[in-house]
Design an enzyme around this catalytic site. Structure first.
Site, PDB file in Angstrom:
ATOM      1  N   ASP A   1      43.318  32.571  51.926  1.00 47.75           N
ATOM      2  CA  ASP A   1      42.978  33.613  50.914  1.00 47.75           C
ATOM      3  C   ASP A   1      41.759  34.197  51.730  1.00 47.75           C
ATOM      4  O   ASP A   1      40.793  33.862  51.200  1.00 47.75           O
ATOM      5  CB  ASP A   1      42.678  32.998  49.601  1.00 47.75           C
ATOM      6  CG  ASP A   1      42.673  34.077  48.551  1.00 47.75           C
ATOM      7  OD1 ASP A   1      43.542  35.098  48.710  1.00 47.75           O
ATOM      8  OD2 ASP A   1      42.256  34.065  47.569  1.00 47.75           O
TER       9      ASP A   1
ATOM     10  N   PHE B   1      45.890  32.377  38.445  1.00 44.00           N
ATOM     11  CA  PHE B   1      44.504  32.195  38.833  1.00 44.00           C
ATOM     12  C   PHE B   1      43.740  30.997  38.105  1.00 44.00           C
ATOM     13  O   PHE B   1      44.101  30.709  36.776  1.00 44.00           O
ATOM     14  CB  PHE B   1      43.544  33.345  38.387  1.00 44.00           C
ATOM     15  CG  PHE B   1      43.502  34.505  39.447  1.00 44.00           C
ATOM     16  CD1 PHE B   1      44.750  34.854  40.377  1.00 44.00           C
ATOM     17  CD2 PHE B   1      42.363  35.323  39.645  1.00 44.00           C
ATOM     18  CE1 PHE B   1      44.652  35.799  40.990  1.00 44.00           C
ATOM     19  CE2 PHE B   1      42.636  36.304  40.765  1.00 44.00           C
ATOM     20  CZ  PHE B   1      43.686  36.546  41.442  1.00 44.00           C
TER      21      PHE B   1
ATOM     22  N   GLU C   1      48.042  44.096  48.823  1.00 48.98           N
ATOM     23  CA  GLU C   1      48.054  44.409  47.377  1.00 48.98           C
ATOM     24  C   GLU C   1      48.078  46.033  47.182  1.00 48.98           C
ATOM     25  O   GLU C   1      47.408  46.823  47.890  1.00 48.98           O
ATOM     26  CB  GLU C   1      46.495  44.084  46.842  1.00 48.98           C
ATOM     27  CG  GLU C   1      46.649  44.348  45.090  1.00 48.98           C
ATOM     28  CD  GLU C   1      45.871  43.031  44.766  1.00 48.98           C
ATOM     29  OE1 GLU C   1      45.621  41.944  45.420  1.00 48.98           O
ATOM     30  OE2 GLU C   1      45.303  43.213  43.693  1.00 48.98           O
TER      31      GLU C   1
ATOM     32  N   THR D   1      49.950  39.236  40.849  1.00 45.46           N
ATOM     33  CA  THR D   1      48.754  38.687  40.653  1.00 45.46           C
ATOM     34  C   THR D   1      47.971  38.857  39.564  1.00 45.46           C
ATOM     35  O   THR D   1      48.476  39.376  38.570  1.00 45.46           O
ATOM     36  CB  THR D   1      47.850  39.001  42.122  1.00 45.46           C
ATOM     37  OG1 THR D   1      46.784  38.327  42.184  1.00 45.46           O
ATOM     38  CG2 THR D   1      47.772  40.708  41.813  1.00 45.46           C
TER      39      THR D   1
ATOM     40  N   LYS E   1      51.481  42.783  46.615  1.00 46.86           N
ATOM     41  CA  LYS E   1      51.001  42.241  45.456  1.00 46.86           C
ATOM     42  C   LYS E   1      50.786  43.272  44.369  1.00 46.86           C
ATOM     43  O   LYS E   1      50.292  44.259  44.808  1.00 46.86           O
ATOM     44  CB  LYS E   1      49.665  41.772  46.005  1.00 46.86           C
ATOM     45  CG  LYS E   1      49.375  40.116  46.228  1.00 46.86           C
ATOM     46  CD  LYS E   1      47.903  40.080  46.525  1.00 46.86           C
ATOM     47  CE  LYS E   1      47.243  38.902  45.717  1.00 46.86           C
ATOM     48  NZ  LYS E   1      46.137  38.473  46.231  1.00 46.86           N
TER      49      LYS E   1
HETATM   50  O1  G3P Z   1      43.960  35.038  45.669  1.00 43.33           O
HETATM   51  C1  G3P Z   1      42.903  35.387  44.362  1.00 43.33           C
HETATM   52  C2  G3P Z   1      41.518  35.072  44.640  1.00 43.33           C
HETATM   53  O2  G3P Z   1      41.331  35.940  45.675  1.00 43.33           O
HETATM   54  C3  G3P Z   1      40.619  35.444  43.682  1.00 43.33           C
HETATM   55  O3  G3P Z   1      39.581  34.399  43.949  1.00 43.33           O
HETATM   56  O4  G3P Z   1      37.403  33.768  43.751  1.00 43.33           O
HETATM   57  O5  G3P Z   1      37.691  36.053  43.446  1.00 43.33           O
HETATM   58  O6  G3P Z   1      38.533  34.498  41.784  1.00 43.33           O
HETATM   59  P1  G3P Z   1      38.342  34.504  43.205  1.00 43.33           P
END
Ligand code: G3P
Length: 319
Positions: free
Chosen positions: A17, A179, A97, A157, A133
């Site tokens: 990621d 998430f 995205e 997402t 995305k």
């Molecule tokens: O893929 C989703 C991710 O990038 C979000 O992560 O750490 O910003 O919640 P975070």
């Protein structure tokens, strides 16, 4: 002794990621996911100045009615340029995205997704390497339904609830990103309870979605995302895919030991789970009833949009 990362790969497909192309090679991930915040972060680094300059230079050979059109074009092309580089590193999918400010506009989302796919194809990257995305709003999910019907695979997402997840699966989404960490963040900020690896509400959300999808034989891939610590990842070993930041990939790589498989199709199919029917009004109702999910979905869209605007400001300064 095997690393936890290698052990995890026996149960789940591991995804990186990040927009930081150079940081992931050593972890050999299957796929890569990006988002506007990650692209903005990568663009700040001197490492990618050449890539940035090339995209700027290419845009100068095109005609634009207004400066804003050029800035929008460059922002899209930057995300695609990072995506192209990432397709050279990972063997599988790269997610790009759609602009967050289109999250409530189905037609505009479909159009932007097609533009992104066309740009990739013109650069020699086939559509079967790219996932578009799209935020898990009702309008976003309707866009996913149309795109999937036209052979464009999507990654839904900002998934914070089973309602969103089921709506995505019913729409035929190729993949969803529930998430984890952002759910934990919300519960930590909004309750006095202590949370640890045994009662993490973000992990529980993914377990619920995974079990439902496997129980009812949906093909939609469950890719857990947004992790705050490696225990969250370890407790989801067996999930179809896990998209992990470079820093947590590094931690898993440095830690030794065999992991246990926590999620499996076989186990999920034996659990009693009631069927959920989702239509537009029930989707909106359940999301509205779920304070955490409504807040985190709205906030997620705002944050991605904020970083996209910052990226556009950076571009404007260079023109
Ligand atoms: O893929 C989703 C991710 O990038 C979000 O992560 O750490 O910003 O919640 P975070």
């Amino acid at each position: 002794m095997i690393s936890q990362l290698e052990s995890l790969k026996k149960f789940s497909s591991v995804v990186a990621d990040t927009g930081d192309i150079d940081s992931i090679q050593k972890f050999s991930p299957d796929d890569c996911t990006t988002n506007p915040s990650l692209i903005f972060k990568a663009v700040q680094s001197n490492k990618y100045k050449k890539l940035f300059d090339e995209v700027l230079a290419n845009s100068k050979s095109r005609k634009f009615n207004q400066l804003n059109d050029q800035v929008d074009y460059i922002a899209d092309q930057l995300a695609i340029a990072f995506g192209i580089q990432l397709t050279k590193i990972v063997p599988g999918y790269v997610s790009t995205e759609v602009d967050s400010d289109l999250s409530f506009n189905t037609e505009a989302t479909v159009e932007k997704a097609k533009q992104i796919i066309n740009s990739y194809e013109q650069s020699g990257v086939p559509r079967n390497r790219i996932l578009i995305k799209i935020a898990g709003t009702w309008e976003g999910i309707q866009a996913v339904k149309k795109l999937e019907a036209e052979g464009i695979s999507c990654n839904c997402t900002l998934i914070f609830s089973i309602t969103q997840a089921v709506a995505c699966a019913e729409a035929g989404a190729f993949l969803i990103s529930p998430f984890v960490g952002r759910i934990l963040d919300w519960f930590k900020a909004n309750s006095s309870k202590d949370y640890d690896a045994t009662n993490d509400p973000g992990v529980e959300s993914v377990e619920k979605i995974y079990n439902y999808f496997k129980k009812y034989n949906y093909n939609t891939i469950v890719m857990a995302a947004s992790f705050r610590n490696k225990e969250e990842i370890i407790n989801l070993a067996g999930c179809d895919k896990l998209t992990i930041s470079p820093s947590l990939l590094e931690e898993l790589n440095k830690s030794e030991g065999e992991l246990d498989q926590k999620l499996s199709q076989n186990q999920s199919s034996q659990i009693d789970i009631d069927r959920i029917n989702v239509n537009e009004s029930s989707f909106r109702w359940h999301l509205n009833e779920n304070q955490m999910a409504s807040f985190k979905l709205a906030e997620g869209i705002r944050l991605f949009n904020k970083d996209l605007l910052k990226l556009k400001e950076t571009i404007r300064e260079q023109l």
